[in-house]
Design a protein around this motif. Structure first.
Motif, short mmCIF file in Angstrom:
data_model
loop_
_atom_site.label_atom_id
_atom_site.label_comp_id
_atom_site.label_asym_id
_atom_site.label_seq_id
_atom_site.Cartn_x
_atom_site.Cartn_y
_atom_site.Cartn_z
N LEU A 442 0.60 -1.27 -0.01
CA LEU A 442 -0.04 -0.06 0.13
C LEU A 442 1.03 1.39 -0.02
CD1 LEU A 442 -2.83 1.02 0.04
CD2 LEU A 442 -2.74 1.20 2.29
N PRO A 443 1.75 1.40 0.81
CA PRO A 443 2.64 2.59 0.75
C PRO A 443 3.27 2.99 -0.56
CG PRO A 443 3.20 1.40 2.78
CD PRO A 443 2.25 0.40 1.80
N THR A 444 3.86 2.07 -1.33
CA THR A 444 4.47 2.12 -2.49
C THR A 444 3.28 2.70 -3.38
OG1 THR A 444 4.20 -0.11 -2.91
CG2 THR A 444 6.64 0.61 -2.02
N ILE A 445 2.08 2.11 -3.48
CA ILE A 445 0.95 2.17 -4.46
C ILE A 445 0.64 3.75 -4.36
CG2 ILE A 445 -1.14 1.92 -5.09
CD1 ILE A 445 -0.75 -0.92 -4.49
N LEU A 446 0.20 3.96 -3.02
CA LEU A 446 -0.09 5.54 -2.59
C LEU A 446 1.01 6.60 -2.86
CD1 LEU A 446 -2.14 5.14 0.57
CD2 LEU A 446 -2.88 4.93 -1.78
N TYR A 447 2.34 6.41 -2.69
CA TYR A 447 3.39 7.33 -3.08
C TYR A 447 3.51 7.26 -4.36
CZ TYR A 447 4.92 7.21 1.81
OH TYR A 447 4.96 7.47 3.26
N SER A 448 3.49 6.27 -5.01
CA SER A 448 3.78 6.33 -6.81
C SER A 448 2.55 6.93 -7.48
CB SER A 448 3.55 4.83 -7.34
OG SER A 448 4.89 4.08 -6.71
N LEU A 449 1.38 6.96 -6.91
CA LEU A 449 0.24 7.54 -7.47
C LEU A 449 0.12 9.42 -7.09
CD1 LEU A 449 -2.61 4.76 -7.16
CD2 LEU A 449 -1.59 5.54 -9.17
N PHE A 450 0.59 9.63 -5.75
CA PHE A 450 0.18 10.81 -5.41
C PHE A 450 1.31 11.55 -4.99
CE2 PHE A 450 -3.37 7.88 -4.33
CZ PHE A 450 -4.36 8.77 -5.41
N TRP A 451 2.73 11.11 -4.88
CA TRP A 451 3.83 11.90 -4.28
C TRP A 451 4.84 12.02 -5.58
CZ3 TRP A 451 7.93 10.13 -0.82
CH2 TRP A 451 8.88 11.42 -0.37
N LYS A 452 5.15 13.42 -5.80
CA LYS A 452 5.78 13.49 -7.06
C LYS A 452 7.33 13.42 -6.61
CE LYS A 452 5.44 17.64 -8.82
NZ LYS A 452 5.22 18.97 -9.41
N ARG A 453 7.82 13.20 -5.43
CA ARG A 453 9.33 13.12 -4.96
C ARG A 453 9.62 11.71 -4.71
NH1 ARG A 453 13.55 12.71 -4.39
NH2 ARG A 453 15.25 13.90 -3.19
N PHE A 454 8.60 10.83 -5.02
CA PHE A 454 8.92 9.33 -4.70
C PHE A 454 9.92 8.73 -5.61
CE2 PHE A 454 6.92 4.88 -4.43
CZ PHE A 454 7.75 4.59 -3.07
N THR A 455 10.88 8.04 -5.35
CA THR A 455 11.93 7.54 -6.17
C THR A 455 12.05 5.87 -6.01
OG1 THR A 455 13.56 7.55 -4.24
CG2 THR A 455 13.38 9.72 -5.84
N THR A 456 12.94 5.34 -6.93
CA THR A 456 13.17 3.93 -6.99
C THR A 456 13.46 3.31 -5.54
OG1 THR A 456 13.72 3.93 -9.40
CG2 THR A 456 14.39 2.04 -8.11
N GLN A 457 14.50 4.08 -5.13
CA GLN A 457 14.97 3.85 -3.65
C GLN A 457 13.96 3.75 -2.61
OE1 GLN A 457 19.10 5.00 -2.21
NE2 GLN A 457 17.96 5.90 -0.60
#
Length: 544
Positions: A442-457
């Motif tokens: 869930l954290p990775t799905i939400l961050y991917s969809l809604f947080w611009k600063r999210f990275t591969t790391q």
């Protein structure tokens, strides 16, 4: 959560003279679903057909299948048992399972349908480095699915073997193997189309069976809920406390924290469960995905309302000692209530109702097992094989072939582990599945969809960190050791984590590591890709 149906003395005794009826009911269901699977398999020609049913299902059909996928043995048997033993506190499970769908509806269903093709890894790989995030997503999906799968397999093996009077270890292993083989056949031949139709049939059977038992229980109490609840409280031996909070949770500081932890895992884990997420890809549009979740909420909501009658009805009709003697976790409360409401042990009516409910429970397990296997094999074939091992050069035919081989392999693992764990308390395995889904997916799905600063790391830290934290805490919790009555390893004690569910710790860790990993990353997020994903997820432009 789901637990093994480890002892069914009353049920086994009641069905000794009616085993031909039970075997016939089981055989009819298996034969009917195999016919559906073969029919659907003949229409499975492409990767989209195998993974997403050709995206041809309507919102109602998918909503029915989603509810069939979601209402597992934990819902049907586990919640009724929890209510029968703990009254008000048991009903909190129903609330948690149902409220979870609001998270799925509001945050995940529509954007996910717009952004991906077949798996969660598609969403992550859109704006990040493909190979590492697909490997992480595939690993998490397979871990969640196998633990959830193991719980269903072990439960099915014990339930069926005891209802059919099989007592030998070899016989129980054979039943587990049979369930595993059926699961492999459903997925390899039918793909998503076959699995979806099986789940729809199962949802109809489960709702019909639940309505029947609910009606008969209410009829016995002249449709007076007050009388039903009063009799349940009186019969429980706990009086009015049975209808008030505090029997299971709230006695100590630890149990209060355990309740919060369990609630977090249930509410947030659902939106990260792989076998639920892939259902959003089977409809033609995001609007249909949203509508299918609305249908699912309606169907699941009606079912969980009926679990109140099932649970309190079992408490009113049966002595708590009889329920506990049959199964310490209370998982046989619903079948025993069906036996009692039909006329009791030795009666034809009771045996027939028990046989029907048992067949429905078996159908429930088979449908959920097929969904879990499809989710894990799809993730392996699409994320790991096609995009990591073959670096995107695999043809659709090769990808589907890999998915079918993965199904056989995952099925073999589930059979082996299910046979080994047939006598263990598998509640912890389902709790682990929910906790891992909430902590890693869930954290990775939400961050991917809604947080611009999210990275591969950030994605890797979140998935692997949440996964590891959840697994380690469960391994060293009272679920695995330390409790002589309910632990998986009853004669051992190596636990140091006091809570039965790790969600209170592992879910914040998963979210936090995603933030820390992204902020410490030297990788510059691709603003253009994020803008594309944002438009795609919200509008559906360019969606498959």
């Amino acid at each position: 959560m789901s637990a093994p149906y480890s002892h069914l003395p009353l049920a086994a005794t009641a069905t000794s003279e009616h085993r031909p009826l039970i075997i016939t009911l089981f055989a009819v269901f298996v034969a009917a679903t195999l016919v559906i699977t073969v029919w659907a398999g003949r229409q499975t020609r492409s990767a989209a057909d195998f993974y997403a049913g050709g995206r041809q299902f309507t919102a109602f059909q998918n909503g029915l299948a989603v509810s069939g996928d979601y209402m597992s043995a934990a819902s049907f048997l586990g919640i009724a048992g929890a209510i029968a033993l703990f009254g008000y506190d048991g009903f909190l499970y129903s609330i948690g399972f149902l409220v979870a769908w609001l998270v799925a509806l509001l945050l995940v269903a529509e954007p996910l349908r717009n952004s991906g093709r077949y798996t969660m890894g598609d969403v992550l790989a859109y704006r990040m480095r493909q190979r590492p995030v697909r490997t992480a997503a595939g690993t998490s999906t397979i871990v969640v699915s196998i633990f959830y799968l193991l719980a269903q397999m072990a439960g099915a093996g014990v339930l069926v073997s005891l209802l059919l009077g099989i007592t030998s270890d070899a016989g129980k292993v054979l039943i587990v193997a049979l369930v595993g083989v059926l699961m492999i056949v459903y997925v390899t031949i039918g793909g998503m189309k076959g699995t979806t139709w099986v789940q729809m049939v199962k949802a109809v059977l489960l709702i019909a069976g639940t309505i029947l038992i609910t009606f008969l229980i209410l009829l016995k109490f002249d449709f007076n809920l007050s009388d039903l609840l009063g009799k349940a409280a009186e019969n429980s031996g706990k009086g009015s406390a049975f209808l008030e909070p505090g029997l299971k949770y709230g006695k100590t500081g630890t149990s209060k924290l355990d309740f919060i932890s369990l609630g977090l895992a249930l509410v947030l884990g659902t939106a990260g469960l792989p076998h639920i997420l892939i259902r959003f890809y089977t409809v033609p549009t995001a609007k249909a995905a949203r509508k299918s979740v609305n249908w699912a909420i309606g169907i699941i909501g009606a079912f969980y309302l009926m679990t109140i009658v099932l649970g309190f009805g079992a408490a009113a009709l049966l002595k708590p000692g009889d329920i506990i003697a049959s199964n310490p976790a209370g998982n046989t409360a619903a079948p025993l209530a069906a036996l009692e409401i039909g006329g009791g042990s030795g009666s034809n009516g009771g045996a027939i109702l028990l046989a029907v409910i048992s067949a429905v429970a078996f159908a429930t397990i088979l449908a959920v097992v097929a969904g879990l296997t499809l989710a894990s094999s799809s993730s392996f074939a699409h994320d790991i094989y096609a995009n990591v091992i073959r670096k995107g050069k695999a043809t659709e035919k090769e990808e589907v072939r890999a998915a079918r081989w993965a199904t056989v392999l995952i099925g073999a693992v589930a059979i082996a582990l299910g046979a080994f764990a047939r006598d263990l308390n598998v509640a912890g395995l389902v709790a682990l599945a929910f906790a891992v889904a909430a902590s890693a997916n869930l954290p990775t799905i939400l961050y991917s969809l809604f947080w611009k600063r999210f990275t591969t790391q950030g994605a890797l830290w979140s998935i692997y960190g949440g996964l590891t934290t959840a697994v380690v805490l469960v391994l060293f919790s009272p679920v695995v050791s330390g409790n002589p009555k309910t632990s998986m390893f009853k004669g051992m004690d190596f636990h140091w984590f006091p809570l039965e569910n790790p969600g209170l710790i592992s879910i914040p860790v998963g979210f936090l590591l995603g933030v820390i990993g992204s902020l410490l990353s030297k990788e510059e997020p691709d603003a253009g890709k994020y803008a594309e994903l944002e438009v795609k997820s919200l509008s559906g432009v360019g969606a498959h």
